[in-house]
Design an enzyme around this catalytic site. Sequence first.
Site, PDB file in Angstrom:
ATOM      1  N   SER A 158       0.844  -1.200   0.000  1.00 59.03           N
ATOM      2  CA  SER A 158       0.000   0.000   0.000  1.00 59.03           C
ATOM      3  C   SER A 158       0.880   1.252   0.000  1.00 59.03           C
ATOM      4  O   SER A 158       1.869   1.341   0.730  1.00 59.03           O
ATOM      5  CB  SER A 158      -0.883  -0.029   1.248  1.00 59.03           C
ATOM      6  N   GLY A 161       2.480   3.147  -5.005  1.00 55.79           N
ATOM      7  CA  GLY A 161       2.209   3.885  -6.243  1.00 55.79           C
ATOM      8  C   GLY A 161       1.524   3.055  -7.328  1.00 55.79           C
ATOM      9  O   GLY A 161       1.626   3.392  -8.503  1.00 55.79           O
ATOM     10  N   LYS A 162       0.809   2.014  -6.950  1.00 51.22           N
ATOM     11  CA  LYS A 162       0.139   1.155  -7.953  1.00 51.22           C
ATOM     12  C   LYS A 162      -0.839   1.984  -8.787  1.00 51.22           C
ATOM     13  O   LYS A 162      -0.830   1.917 -10.012  1.00 51.22           O
ATOM     14  CB  LYS A 162      -0.601  -0.013  -7.258  1.00 51.22           C
ATOM     15  N   ARG A 188     -12.498   8.087  -2.613  1.00 52.07           N
ATOM     16  CA  ARG A 188     -11.605   9.184  -2.194  1.00 52.07           C
ATOM     17  C   ARG A 188     -11.845  10.388  -3.100  1.00 52.07           C
ATOM     18  O   ARG A 188     -12.341  10.238  -4.226  1.00 52.07           O
ATOM     19  CB  ARG A 188     -10.135   8.750  -2.323  1.00 52.07           C
ATOM     20  N   ARG A 281      -0.322  11.062   1.387  1.00 55.73           N
ATOM     21  CA  ARG A 281      -1.622  10.904   0.718  1.00 55.73           C
ATOM     22  C   ARG A 281      -2.771  11.410   1.593  1.00 55.73           C
ATOM     23  O   ARG A 281      -3.822  11.767   1.091  1.00 55.73           O
ATOM     24  CB  ARG A 281      -1.819   9.400   0.387  1.00 55.73           C
ATOM     25  N   ARG A 292      -1.114  -0.368   7.620  1.00 56.45           N
ATOM     26  CA  ARG A 292      -0.609  -0.464   6.247  1.00 56.45           C
ATOM     27  C   ARG A 292       0.915  -0.643   6.226  1.00 56.45           C
ATOM     28  O   ARG A 292       1.444  -1.431   5.443  1.00 56.45           O
ATOM     29  CB  ARG A 292      -0.990   0.792   5.455  1.00 56.45           C
ATOM     30  N   ASN A 312       9.847   2.070  -8.011  1.00 57.44           N
ATOM     31  CA  ASN A 312       9.113   3.292  -8.355  1.00 57.44           C
ATOM     32  C   ASN A 312       9.664   4.411  -7.467  1.00 57.44           C
ATOM     33  O   ASN A 312       9.071   4.772  -6.457  1.00 57.44           O
ATOM     34  CB  ASN A 312       7.609   3.078  -8.109  1.00 57.44           C
TER      35      ASN A 312
HETATM   36  N1  LIG Z   1       7.073   7.786  -8.155  1.00 61.69           N
HETATM   37  C1  LIG Z   1       6.382   8.500  -7.262  1.00 61.69           C
HETATM   38  N2  LIG Z   1       6.943   9.605  -6.759  1.00 61.69           N
HETATM   39  C2  LIG Z   1       6.283  10.361  -5.872  1.00 61.69           C
HETATM   40  N3  LIG Z   1       5.045  10.098  -5.420  1.00 61.69           N
HETATM   41  C3  LIG Z   1       4.445   9.002  -5.884  1.00 61.69           C
HETATM   42  C4  LIG Z   1       5.066   8.143  -6.836  1.00 61.69           C
HETATM   43  N4  LIG Z   1       4.219   7.143  -7.117  1.00 61.69           N
HETATM   44  C5  LIG Z   1       3.123   7.371  -6.392  1.00 61.69           C
HETATM   45  N5  LIG Z   1       3.247   8.459  -5.643  1.00 61.69           N
HETATM   46  C6  LIG Z   1       2.282   9.043  -4.681  1.00 61.69           C
HETATM   47  O1  LIG Z   1       2.246   8.152  -3.558  1.00 61.69           O
HETATM   48  C7  LIG Z   1       0.944   8.099  -3.028  1.00 61.69           C
HETATM   49  C8  LIG Z   1       0.492   6.638  -3.021  1.00 61.69           C
HETATM   50  O2  LIG Z   1       0.328   6.227  -4.369  1.00 61.69           O
HETATM   51  P1  LIG Z   1      -0.881   5.299  -4.812  1.00 61.69           P
HETATM   52  O3  LIG Z   1      -2.164   5.754  -4.181  1.00 61.69           O
HETATM   53  O4  LIG Z   1      -0.821   5.205  -6.288  1.00 61.69           O
HETATM   54  O5  LIG Z   1      -0.408   3.946  -4.117  1.00 61.69           O
HETATM   55  P2  LIG Z   1      -1.117   2.538  -4.137  1.00 61.69           P
HETATM   56  O6  LIG Z   1      -0.031   1.539  -4.214  1.00 61.69           O
HETATM   57  O7  LIG Z   1      -2.150   2.499  -5.201  1.00 61.69           O
HETATM   58  O8  LIG Z   1      -1.771   2.519  -2.695  1.00 61.69           O
HETATM   59  P3  LIG Z   1      -3.033   1.643  -2.137  1.00 61.69           P
HETATM   60  O9  LIG Z   1      -2.713   0.223  -2.367  1.00 61.69           O
HETATM   61  O10 LIG Z   1      -3.060   1.995  -0.689  1.00 61.69           O
HETATM   62  O11 LIG Z   1      -4.240   2.139  -2.880  1.00 61.69           O
HETATM   63  C9  LIG Z   1       0.066   8.987  -3.909  1.00 61.69           C
HETATM   64  O12 LIG Z   1      -0.062  10.231  -3.288  1.00 61.69           O
HETATM   65  C10 LIG Z   1       0.859   9.094  -5.183  1.00 61.69           C
HETATM   66  O13 LIG Z   1       0.593  10.276  -5.878  1.00 61.69           O
END
Ligand SMILES: Nc1ncnc2c1ncn2[C@@H]1O[C@H](COP(=O)(O)OP(=O)(O)OP(=O)(O)O)[C@@H](O)[C@H]1O
Length: 342
Positions: A158, A161-162, A188, A281, A292, A312
């Site tokens: 989590s 950045g997925k 959200r 976030r 998390r 990433n």
């Molecule tokens: N390469 C990056 N550099 C900086 N910020 C990033 C990067 N990738 C993602 N983020 C930021 O990190 C935060 C978490 O990213 P994201 O919501 O895409 O994660 P996720 O893996 O989908 O989380 P979850 O599983 O909890 O939904 C967001 O605010 C996003 O904009």
Amino acid sequence: MMRVVAATRRRVGLGTWSESATWPCYRNTLDRSCLQGNFPGVSASGGKASASGQRLFGHSRLAPTPLGRRTTALQNQGDQLSLSLGHQLTVSPQHGQILPFSSNGGTEPGTSQESDHLETHTETVMMAALEKKLGSTFSRKSTLPSPSPLLIVISGPSGVGKDAVINRLREVHGDMHFVVTATTRPRRQGEVDGEDYIFMDKEDFEDLIERNELLEHALVYGDYKGIPKQQVRKALGKGTDVVLRLDVQGAATIRRLIPESLSIFLVAENERALVRRLLGRKTEPLDRALVRVETARQETKRIAEFDYVVENPSGKLEDTVRKISSIIEAEKLRMQQKAIRI
Ligand SMILES: Nc1ncnc2c1ncn2[C@@H]1O[C@H](COP(=O)(O)OP(=O)(O)OP(=O)(O)O)[C@@H](O)[C@H]1O
């Protein structure tokens, strides 16, 4: 009978010959005896090919010279060069190259003019000679076997950045299907129903489970998340690559159910960066963020179960997407591809 039209003088051997001494019979006009002695397999009157023609054509492409006078002279003669193979060449100085024409004046059915555009006059003539010798024509069909659609799973802890990666991938790969996950978690800010997620209440979700309409589902931090089967089946059926966004547990389930799927694990550059991203976030209170982070630690231990791991790094989302695109591209070139069945 096949006719070949030499279209631009710049691309055609005729139009780019050098006036160097290696081309003794080339003067201000192009005369038939010259052609007869130097076209491989070609003559204006059915004469034999000469190896020197090939060399000179190669030479001429390296040393292009303008050829207005010569092609005009050729045009004035109204030259239609008969290949000794029974094919015809019509040389026209107006366009850039030679195109094969059917006897009724149209391009041959099933031929690609685009690839013909790359052919020089000499190549076309020599290929016609080879085809004649072999007794068959050179196919214009792609040599590559057609790839099976991929089922790509993007996973990771989590906050890694997925969603951010997938949103960017969606912009780059408009030809892929990005599965919209069904979820019971609250929407959200900025999220669009049906685009980011299919938001539904618990009862509706449980109905999908009962009807076996979910490829995979899980209870994540108190909320359901699942992959609607129909969406995936439909896209794969059309030959479209499918991208799934799954937590680590969900990715493990898909790997077990569909071993042919391609799994990619995303990581931040380090744990501290991951936590910063989660906190940045501002989507949940500290106690939920703690859960998390603890889960992320456990999940990261499962890296080795995945086919690929992609970093990433903060501020380098584009690099991450580029790496994933490279993986997909390479996977599509694999020889042993297995069709995915759901
Ligand atoms: N390469 C990056 N550099 C900086 N910020 C990033 C990067 N990738 C993602 N983020 C930021 O990190 C935060 C978490 O990213 P994201 O919501 O895409 O994660 P996720 O893996 O989908 O989380 P979850 O599983 O909890 O939904 C967001 O605010 C996003 O904009």
